[in-house]
Motif scaffolding. Structure first.
Motif, PDB file in Angstrom:
ATOM      1  N   LYS A 190      55.471 -39.809  44.712  1.00 17.42           N
ATOM      2  CA  LYS A 190      56.844 -39.324  44.739  1.00 17.42           C
ATOM      3  C   LYS A 190      57.807 -40.416  45.194  1.00 17.42           C
ATOM      4  N   ASP A 191      59.081 -40.171  44.907  1.00 16.40           N
ATOM      5  CA  ASP A 191      60.171 -41.069  45.282  1.00 16.40           C
ATOM      6  C   ASP A 191      61.092 -40.305  46.226  1.00 16.40           C
ATOM      7  N   ILE A 192      61.237 -40.779  47.452  1.00 22.87           N
ATOM      8  CA  ILE A 192      61.992 -40.034  48.465  1.00 22.87           C
ATOM      9  C   ILE A 192      63.444 -39.830  48.054  1.00 22.87           C
ATOM     10  N   GLU A 193      64.053 -40.823  47.404  1.00 17.80           N
ATOM     11  CA  GLU A 193      65.439 -40.673  46.988  1.00 17.80           C
ATOM     12  C   GLU A 193      65.577 -39.629  45.882  1.00 17.80           C
ATOM     13  N   LYS A 194      64.618 -39.612  44.965  1.00 14.13           N
ATOM     14  CA  LYS A 194      64.659 -38.621  43.895  1.00 14.13           C
ATOM     15  C   LYS A 194      64.464 -37.210  44.438  1.00 14.13           C
ATOM     16  N   ILE A 195      63.583 -37.065  45.420  1.00 10.08           N
ATOM     17  CA  ILE A 195      63.380 -35.753  46.039  1.00 10.08           C
ATOM     18  C   ILE A 195      64.671 -35.293  46.706  1.00 10.08           C
ATOM     19  N   SER A 196      65.265 -36.176  47.491  1.00 11.95           N
ATOM     20  CA  SER A 196      66.495 -35.837  48.205  1.00 11.95           C
ATOM     21  C   SER A 196      67.627 -35.506  47.235  1.00 11.95           C
ATOM     22  N   ASP A 197      67.783 -36.317  46.194  1.00 12.56           N
ATOM     23  CA  ASP A 197      68.839 -36.072  45.207  1.00 12.56           C
ATOM     24  C   ASP A 197      68.634 -34.740  44.502  1.00 12.56           C
ATOM     25  N   PHE A 198      67.396 -34.431  44.160  1.00  9.80           N
ATOM     26  CA  PHE A 198      67.077 -33.177  43.463  1.00  9.80           C
ATOM     27  C   PHE A 198      67.451 -31.979  44.325  1.00  9.80           C
ATOM     28  N   ILE A 199      67.006 -31.987  45.568  1.00  7.32           N
ATOM     29  CA  ILE A 199      67.281 -30.856  46.452  1.00  7.32           C
ATOM     30  C   ILE A 199      68.771 -30.743  46.728  1.00  7.32           C
ATOM     31  N   ASN A 200      69.447 -31.861  46.888  1.00  8.41           N
ATOM     32  CA  ASN A 200      70.890 -31.822  47.122  1.00  8.41           C
ATOM     33  C   ASN A 200      71.629 -31.214  45.939  1.00  8.41           C
ATOM     34  N   GLU A 201      71.171 -31.500  44.721  1.00 10.43           N
ATOM     35  CA  GLU A 201      71.813 -30.925  43.536  1.00 10.43           C
ATOM     36  C   GLU A 201      71.628 -29.410  43.483  1.00 10.43           C
ATOM     37  N   VAL A 202      70.448 -28.943  43.862  1.00 13.58           N
ATOM     38  CA  VAL A 202      70.214 -27.496  43.906  1.00 13.58           C
ATOM     39  C   VAL A 202      71.133 -26.846  44.939  1.00 13.58           C
ATOM     40  N   ARG A 203      71.209 -27.457  46.098  1.00 16.07           N
ATOM     41  CA  ARG A 203      72.055 -26.900  47.171  1.00 16.07           C
ATOM     42  C   ARG A 203      73.532 -26.937  46.773  1.00 16.07           C
ATOM     43  N   ARG A 204      73.922 -27.937  45.981  1.00 19.88           N
ATOM     44  CA  ARG A 204      75.316 -28.078  45.579  1.00 19.88           C
ATOM     45  C   ARG A 204      75.777 -26.904  44.727  1.00 19.88           C
ATOM     46  N   VAL A 205      74.866 -26.330  43.953  1.00 20.79           N
ATOM     47  CA  VAL A 205      75.223 -25.158  43.144  1.00 20.79           C
ATOM     48  C   VAL A 205      75.668 -24.027  44.038  1.00 20.79           C
ATOM     49  N   CYS A 206      74.934 -23.824  45.119  1.00 21.40           N
ATOM     50  CA  CYS A 206      75.253 -22.720  46.024  1.00 21.40           C
ATOM     51  C   CYS A 206      76.613 -22.931  46.683  1.00 21.40           C
ATOM     52  N   LYS A 207      76.958 -24.187  46.952  1.00 24.43           N
ATOM     53  CA  LYS A 207      78.235 -24.484  47.598  1.00 24.43           C
ATOM     54  C   LYS A 207      79.416 -24.246  46.661  1.00 24.43           C
ATOM     55  N   THR A 208      79.158 -24.377  45.343  1.00 21.65           N
ATOM     56  CA  THR A 208      80.248 -24.204  44.384  1.00 21.65           C
ATOM     57  C   THR A 208      80.393 -22.766  43.911  1.00 21.65           C
ATOM     58  N   ASP A 209      79.387 -21.931  44.181  1.00 16.96           N
ATOM     59  CA  ASP A 209      79.457 -20.519  43.749  1.00 16.96           C
ATOM     60  C   ASP A 209      80.496 -19.746  44.551  1.00 16.96           C
TER      61      ASP A 209
END
Length: 209
Positions: A190-209
């Protein structure tokens, strides 16, 4: 409600720790020898020891025997079983453990059929169809095939990355997303930056809802 994130195909302690630190809700260990992300029971025991409370450990199986599943359960503290092959509902439900069933989607009625056939599951995971591989293809599929009326939680997999998961969560509104290759440097690493970016994108959806 927040969409949950499962990071699957973990093979290294440092990747488990990175996924946990980044906020993953669940971690997947693959018990399917042909997979490049497969781990032995001994490896899985070590990895599971680095998973803290309130993060789920999921064991992924593809057409296993009953004995193979029970051998893993005897030694690895799995919270959830994930069956990714052609297993029947009866087979999946015999282990006294919560379980989810994965299906490889080619047409819309497959998903509704899975809801009916696997009624006792804790969720249905939808993945891309491949005639030769049971998941891990890195390919997405037509999300329009996913029905909006769902009698149980739906987990979206298949070709997800930090570039498309925001759109996926916004469109499909899944209970959870499941990623493996989309957060890797190479298969099983795994790539730590890719993991972090992926999870942040998922969380960002919730912030925009």
């Amino acid at each position: 409600m927040s969409t949950r994130v499962k990071i699957c195909g973990l093979t290294r302690v440092e990747d488990v720790e990175s996924a946990v630190e980044s906020g993953a809700d669940a971690l997947g260990l693959v018990f399917y020898a042909p997979s490049p992300r497969s781990v032995s029971i001994a490896q899985a025991e070590v990895l599971a020891r680095h998973v803290p409370a309130f993060v789920s450990v999921v064991g992924l199986f593809v057409n296993p025997t009953e004995g193979e599943v029970r051998e893993v359960l005897d030694r690895v503290p799995l919270d959830l079983l994930q069956f990714h092959g052609d297993e029947s509902a009866e087979f999946c439900g015999q282990f006294g453990r919560r379980w989810i069933k994965a299906i490889r989607v080619r047409q819309k009625d497959q998903i509704q059929a899975a809801f009916n056939e696997y009624r006792q599951a804790s969720g249905i995971l939808v993945d891309a169809w491949d005639p030769e591989r049971y998941g891990g293809t890195g390919q997405s599929f037509n999300w329009d095939l996913i029905p909006s009326d769902r009698p149980m939680p739906l987990i979206l997999a298949g070709g997800l990355t930090s570039d498309n998961v925001f759109r996926a969560v916004e469109q499909v509104k899944p209970w959870a997303v499941d990623v493996s290759g989309g957060v890797e440097r190479s298969k099983g690493v795994k790539d730590i930056e890719k993991i972090s970016d992926f999870i942040n994108e998922v969380r960002r959806v919730c912030k925009t809802d």
